[in-house]
Write an enzyme that holds these catalytic residues in place. Structure first.
Site, PDB file in Angstrom:
ATOM      1  N   PHE A 131      46.837  29.528  10.055  1.00  0.00           N
ATOM      2  CA  PHE A 131      47.305  28.671  11.138  1.00  0.00           C
ATOM      3  C   PHE A 131      46.488  27.390  11.287  1.00  0.00           C
ATOM      4  O   PHE A 131      46.429  26.808  12.363  1.00  0.00           O
ATOM      5  CB  PHE A 131      47.317  29.438  12.465  1.00  0.00           C
ATOM      6  CG  PHE A 131      47.914  30.809  12.362  1.00  0.00           C
ATOM      7  CD1 PHE A 131      49.236  30.972  11.973  1.00  0.00           C
ATOM      8  CD2 PHE A 131      47.165  31.940  12.623  1.00  0.00           C
ATOM      9  CE1 PHE A 131      49.800  32.235  11.860  1.00  0.00           C
ATOM     10  CE2 PHE A 131      47.720  33.209  12.507  1.00  0.00           C
ATOM     11  CZ  PHE A 131      49.040  33.355  12.133  1.00  0.00           C
TER      12      PHE A 131
ATOM     13  N   GLY B 236      51.207  34.046   4.073  1.00  0.00           N
ATOM     14  CA  GLY B 236      52.084  35.006   4.707  1.00  0.00           C
ATOM     15  C   GLY B 236      53.435  34.390   4.998  1.00  0.00           C
ATOM     16  O   GLY B 236      54.301  35.004   5.619  1.00  0.00           O
ATOM     17  N   THR B 237      53.638  33.156   4.540  1.00  0.00           N
ATOM     18  CA  THR B 237      54.883  32.426   4.806  1.00  0.00           C
ATOM     19  C   THR B 237      55.963  32.683   3.772  1.00  0.00           C
ATOM     20  O   THR B 237      57.112  32.298   3.978  1.00  0.00           O
ATOM     21  CB  THR B 237      54.595  30.921   4.851  1.00  0.00           C
ATOM     22  OG1 THR B 237      53.963  30.536   3.629  1.00  0.00           O
ATOM     23  CG2 THR B 237      53.673  30.576   6.005  1.00  0.00           C
TER      24      THR B 237
ATOM     25  N   ARG C 235      67.209  21.470   1.901  1.00  0.00           N
ATOM     26  CA  ARG C 235      67.797  22.683   1.333  1.00  0.00           C
ATOM     27  C   ARG C 235      66.925  23.882   1.697  1.00  0.00           C
ATOM     28  O   ARG C 235      65.696  23.842   1.564  1.00  0.00           O
ATOM     29  CB  ARG C 235      67.871  22.538  -0.186  1.00  0.00           C
ATOM     30  CG  ARG C 235      68.648  23.615  -0.901  1.00  0.00           C
ATOM     31  CD  ARG C 235      68.675  23.319  -2.402  1.00  0.00           C
ATOM     32  NE  ARG C 235      69.608  24.171  -3.122  1.00  0.00           N
ATOM     33  CZ  ARG C 235      69.773  24.127  -4.436  1.00  0.00           C
ATOM     34  NH1 ARG C 235      69.073  23.263  -5.162  1.00  0.00           N
ATOM     35  NH2 ARG C 235      70.638  24.920  -5.030  1.00  0.00           N
TER      36      ARG C 235
ATOM     37  N   ASN D 253      65.006  29.967   1.066  1.00  0.00           N
ATOM     38  CA  ASN D 253      65.181  31.395   1.338  1.00  0.00           C
ATOM     39  C   ASN D 253      65.449  31.528   2.830  1.00  0.00           C
ATOM     40  O   ASN D 253      64.572  31.263   3.647  1.00  0.00           O
ATOM     41  CB  ASN D 253      63.921  32.163   0.931  1.00  0.00           C
ATOM     42  CG  ASN D 253      64.049  33.664   1.124  1.00  0.00           C
ATOM     43  OD1 ASN D 253      64.535  34.138   2.136  1.00  0.00           O
ATOM     44  ND2 ASN D 253      63.581  34.426   0.142  1.00  0.00           N
TER      45      ASN D 253
ATOM     46  N   GLN E  55      59.778  31.832   9.717  1.00  0.00           N
ATOM     47  CA  GLN E  55      58.910  30.742  10.147  1.00  0.00           C
ATOM     48  C   GLN E  55      59.350  30.177  11.498  1.00  0.00           C
ATOM     49  O   GLN E  55      58.526  29.837  12.340  1.00  0.00           O
ATOM     50  CB  GLN E  55      58.904  29.637   9.099  1.00  0.00           C
ATOM     51  CG  GLN E  55      58.106  29.980   7.854  1.00  0.00           C
ATOM     52  CD  GLN E  55      56.644  30.207   8.192  1.00  0.00           C
ATOM     53  OE1 GLN E  55      55.918  29.277   8.516  1.00  0.00           O
ATOM     54  NE2 GLN E  55      56.218  31.449   8.143  1.00  0.00           N
TER      55      GLN E  55
ATOM     56  N   GLY F 230      59.118  20.864   3.430  1.00  0.00           N
ATOM     57  CA  GLY F 230      58.269  21.780   4.177  1.00  0.00           C
ATOM     58  C   GLY F 230      58.829  21.981   5.573  1.00  0.00           C
ATOM     59  O   GLY F 230      59.482  21.094   6.134  1.00  0.00           O
TER      60      GLY F 230
ATOM     61  N   GLY G 130      57.363  25.002   7.929  1.00  0.00           N
ATOM     62  CA  GLY G 130      56.693  26.004   8.755  1.00  0.00           C
ATOM     63  C   GLY G 130      56.161  25.514  10.085  1.00  0.00           C
ATOM     64  O   GLY G 130      56.104  26.275  11.052  1.00  0.00           O
ATOM     65  N   GLU G 131      55.755  24.244  10.174  1.00  0.00           N
ATOM     66  CA  GLU G 131      55.161  23.752  11.414  1.00  0.00           C
ATOM     67  C   GLU G 131      56.159  23.064  12.335  1.00  0.00           C
ATOM     68  O   GLU G 131      55.832  22.727  13.468  1.00  0.00           O
ATOM     69  CB  GLU G 131      54.018  22.793  11.078  1.00  0.00           C
ATOM     70  CG  GLU G 131      52.880  23.489  10.349  1.00  0.00           C
ATOM     71  CD  GLU G 131      51.747  22.552  10.003  1.00  0.00           C
ATOM     72  OE1 GLU G 131      50.829  22.417  10.822  1.00  0.00           O
ATOM     73  OE2 GLU G 131      51.777  21.958   8.915  1.00  0.00           O
TER      74      GLU G 131
END
Length: 728
Positions: free
Chosen positions: A232, A459-460, A614, A617, A624, A688, A690-691
């Protein structure tokens, strides 16, 4: 292969215990280290008594500034945020600073001996309260690409020309990461060669920091991190405890393991710094923004002034001709802040909340206000986004949430148990714009591929999506592709940070896989015995483990056949190409329930629609988004680190005093994606992500609370006492 909701390929290893984390490393002869922390926040050490600790059973050494080897300070270029190394001098910069390191045969012996180290201080009264020291705020020297004092247009003129100006002050507290896995270092020397098992978000930076600290070539330092129990941002920089563990291992002549305690992590891994934010936002009668003035003041330490609560959304997101974003620092006797997941969350919260206030002042729907200020270009760079489907996110999110049924009047929506509030906000975060990453693809004579890159698995889902990317480009089945990471011996990769892994590492995987595929195609068309002999390479496609003539798929040959005839593996390594800057966005909608008697806020529903290019997954991307939403619930409603104002000590260094959301706090979370490729992305159109999700949820919750109770709470977290006070 791309887009399929493939289960994580490392999932079985994790649930069966096969996955080996840093603390699980089996190193012969390992000893154990425990840190002794400063009990004062400011001053100097006048004496250290190590006699009792040194004589304790099993103790191999007690190291202080008096006997620890002098070490070189790694450069800021490797993200070493602290500009000093503890246990190198007698100065105390903050409470919880390491002042001694005890090494013993067992962890229990090291823990027992650490309590026997006596340290005497000459201390001074610390300054640790941001609000009491705002008069000392300054703009640090701008090493941040001009972002500390950013100006475009004429803000004064823009405010003067506005029909409506909304002014607001928002504050956010210090917050900590609390990863499931504490930071771990296991350091072992073999002569002048160093091997380190590390829980890190950047094995490459860790390797470079250790090379600099001990003046070693890269071939003499190996860093291993195959699995990470959460980071994190806390494990993004290379913190001093990593270097110190390697130093004491060299002095005792044995491998040393250091596992930070939960309390030690609160002062050794950084935090999200406290902020004080003042906004003035002007708009024309139709809601078009005329000016934004955003001043962010945040806490830094006495030795560093990196500002990590970035005002990026203010500079980039909305079409506004006149903007001034000022980032100020106040030096306090506290540990240095660090990257925290979605660093823009604090500033996004203030901006998106102020825009909500503006929408009420203009009697304009909050969505419509944002739509009217949508921009297809990066407002700071004036470069068009690779793709930006934010307006579609607003539209689809409003439909999924049922926004048209919202009564805009604050306090108007109720049920028999209390007040109902609906709020929304924009989510936005850059992705890419970072140094590129390399990868190597090897296709063996058995027709399977091995991909390697010196990246990390937070873990992402990095193991999974990189394998999917490789399989897509190579035209192989997923089981025929393996992806390895977590070893600095592999091609160097950028840190797992800044939502850069997909464009950076993914771009490297795509380039390497493309080069390897093209080598195999060249072999196939040159082989007289191949069904593809003599075919132009650009007429060959791949799929299901075969190479085939595009216009006649039955004319094909398997990877295995080509490589067996070739007689040896082929290999391709990609260059580290700078990953272009992308911008992932979304719209977040929240429903809250407020008990007016108890002041309790419950988040009942969250709907998020996102544009991240795109989707590689759908399962990992949805995970996320859910994780970001849960983070934001904590940030908005419960999480805040408390510091004793007299002693400068953190008084909530554990999960009993620092409250994070639990399952009962998490509602149904509806996540969907636009899922349209970004043509500028080197990772097959993916950005990207995740954030991004957390950046919109905090303000959406805060805006929903206002809609429920008719009072704006501008100080996070929104706790029960603040609700009760507002309604009194």
């Amino acid at each position: 292969m791309i887009g399929r909701p493939v289960s994580r390929v490392d999932g079985v290893a994790k649930v069966t215990g096969e996955a080996r984390y840093a603390a699980d490393a089996e190193v012969r002869g390992v000893t154990h280290a425990v840190l002794v922390m400063s009990a004062v926040a400011r001053g100097r050490i006048t004496a250290v008594d190590t006699a009792r600790a040194t004589a304790a059973p099993g103790v191999l050494g007690v190291f202080t500034h008096q006997n620890l080897d002098r070490l070189a300070l790694p450069s800021p270029a490797v993200a070493f945020l602290k500009r000093f190394l503890p246990v190198q001098d007698d100065q105390i910069r903050h409470a919880g600073q390491p002042v001694a390191i005890v090494v013993a045969e067992t962890l229990e012996q090291a823990q027992q001996a650490s309590g026997l180290v006596g340290v005497t201080y000459q201390d001074e009264p610390p300054r640790v309260v941001l609000a009491e020291n705002m008069g000392e705020a300054y703009v640090p020297p701008d090493t941040n690409d001009g972002h500390n004092d950013y100006v475009r247009g004429d803000v004064a003129a823009g405010l003067a020309a506005a029909h409506t100006v909304t002014e607001a002050t928002y504050t956010t507290p210090m917050q900590h990461h609390n990863a499931l896995e504490p930071s771990v270092t296991v350091a072992a020397w073999d002569g002048d060669r160093l091997t380190v098992h590390e829980s890190t978000q950047s094995i490459s930076n860790t390797q470079k920091a250790l090379m600099q600290a001990f003046d070693l070539p890269d071939t003499n330092v190996r860093v291993l991190s195959p699995y990470l129990g959460g980071g994190f941002g806390a494990k993004g920089p290379v913190w001093p405890h990593t270097v110190l563990t390697a130093a004491v291992a060299r002095q005792v002549g044995r491998p040393v393991k250091l596992v930070l305690t939960r309390a030690h992590a609160y002062t050794s891994n950084g935090h999200r710094a406290e902020t004080h934010q003042v906004l003035r936002v002007g708009a024309a009668r139709d809601g078009r923004l005329t000016a934004i003035q955003h001043t962010v003041t945040q806490q830094v330490s006495r030795t560093e002034d990196a500002l990590l609560n970035s005002s990026e959304p203010t500079r980039i997101l909305y079409a506004c001709p006149n903007v001034r974003s000022t980032q100020q620092a106040v030096r306090l006797d506290l540990p240095m802040g660090s990257f925290a997941r979605s660093p823009e969350t604090a500033t996004s919260h203030a901006l998106e909340s102020t825009l909500d206030e503006l929408s009420y002042a203009l009697d304009l729907d909050p969505i419509e206000l944002r739509v009217r200020n949508w921009s297809a270009i990066n407002q700071e760079s004036k470069v068009a986004h690779g793709s930006n489907h934010l307006r579609e996110c607003y539209e689809r999110g409003a439909e999924r949430f049922g926004w048209s049924r919202r009564d805009p009047r604050p306090g108007s929506m109720r049920d028999r148990d209390g007040l109902i509030g609906w709020g929304m906000a924009t989510a936005a975060h850059t992705a890419g714009g970072r140094p590129g990453s390399s990868a190597t693809v090897t296709i063996g004579v058995n027709g399977t591929a091995q991909i390697r890159s010196g990246t990390q698995e937070l873990g992402t889902g990095t193991y999974t999506v990189m394998r999917q990317l490789g399989a897509e480009v190579l035209g192989m089945r997923l089981r025929e592709v393996r992806f390895d990471l977590g070893d600095s011996a592999y091609p160097a990769a950028f840190a797992s940070a800044a939502s850069a892994t997909v464009p950076s590492v993914g771009g490297g995987v795509v380039r390497a896989a493309t080069a390897a595929r093209d080598q195999v195609i060249a072999l196939a068309v040159a082989d007289p015995d191949s069904p593809l002999h003599g075919v132009a390479p650009d007429q060959v496609s791949v799929g299901d483990g075969y190479l085939f003539l595009t216009e006649r798929p039955s004319r094909r040959v398997g990877y295995r056949q080509v490589l067996r005839r070739h007689g040896r593996p082929i290999e391709a390594t990609s260059e580290a190409v700078f990953a272009p800057l992308g911008y992932s966005v979304g719209a977040t909608f929240v429903e809250v329930h407020v008990d007016p008697v108890l002041g309790r806020v419950r988040v009942r529903r969250i709907v998020g629609v996102f544009d991240c290019g795109r989707v590689l997954n759908h399962r990992t991307a949805r995970s996320q988004a859910i994780g970001g939403a849960i983070w934001a619930i904590g940030i908005t409603l419960s999480e805040h680190t408390l510091v004793d104002p007299s002693l400068g000590r953190i008084v909530t260094p554990n999960l009993s005093g620092y409250l994070v959301p639990v399952n009962a706090d998490v509602p149904d979370i509806d996540v969907s994606f636009i899922d349209k490729p970004d043509p500028s992305s080197p990772a097959l159109g993916a950005r990207g992500f995740g954030e991004t999700p957390a950046t919109g949820v905090t303000a959406a919750i805060g805006n929903a609370v206002y809609h429920a109770i008719g009072h704006r709470i501008r100080d996070l977290p929104i706790t029960q006492d603040k609700i009760i006070a507002a309604l009194s």
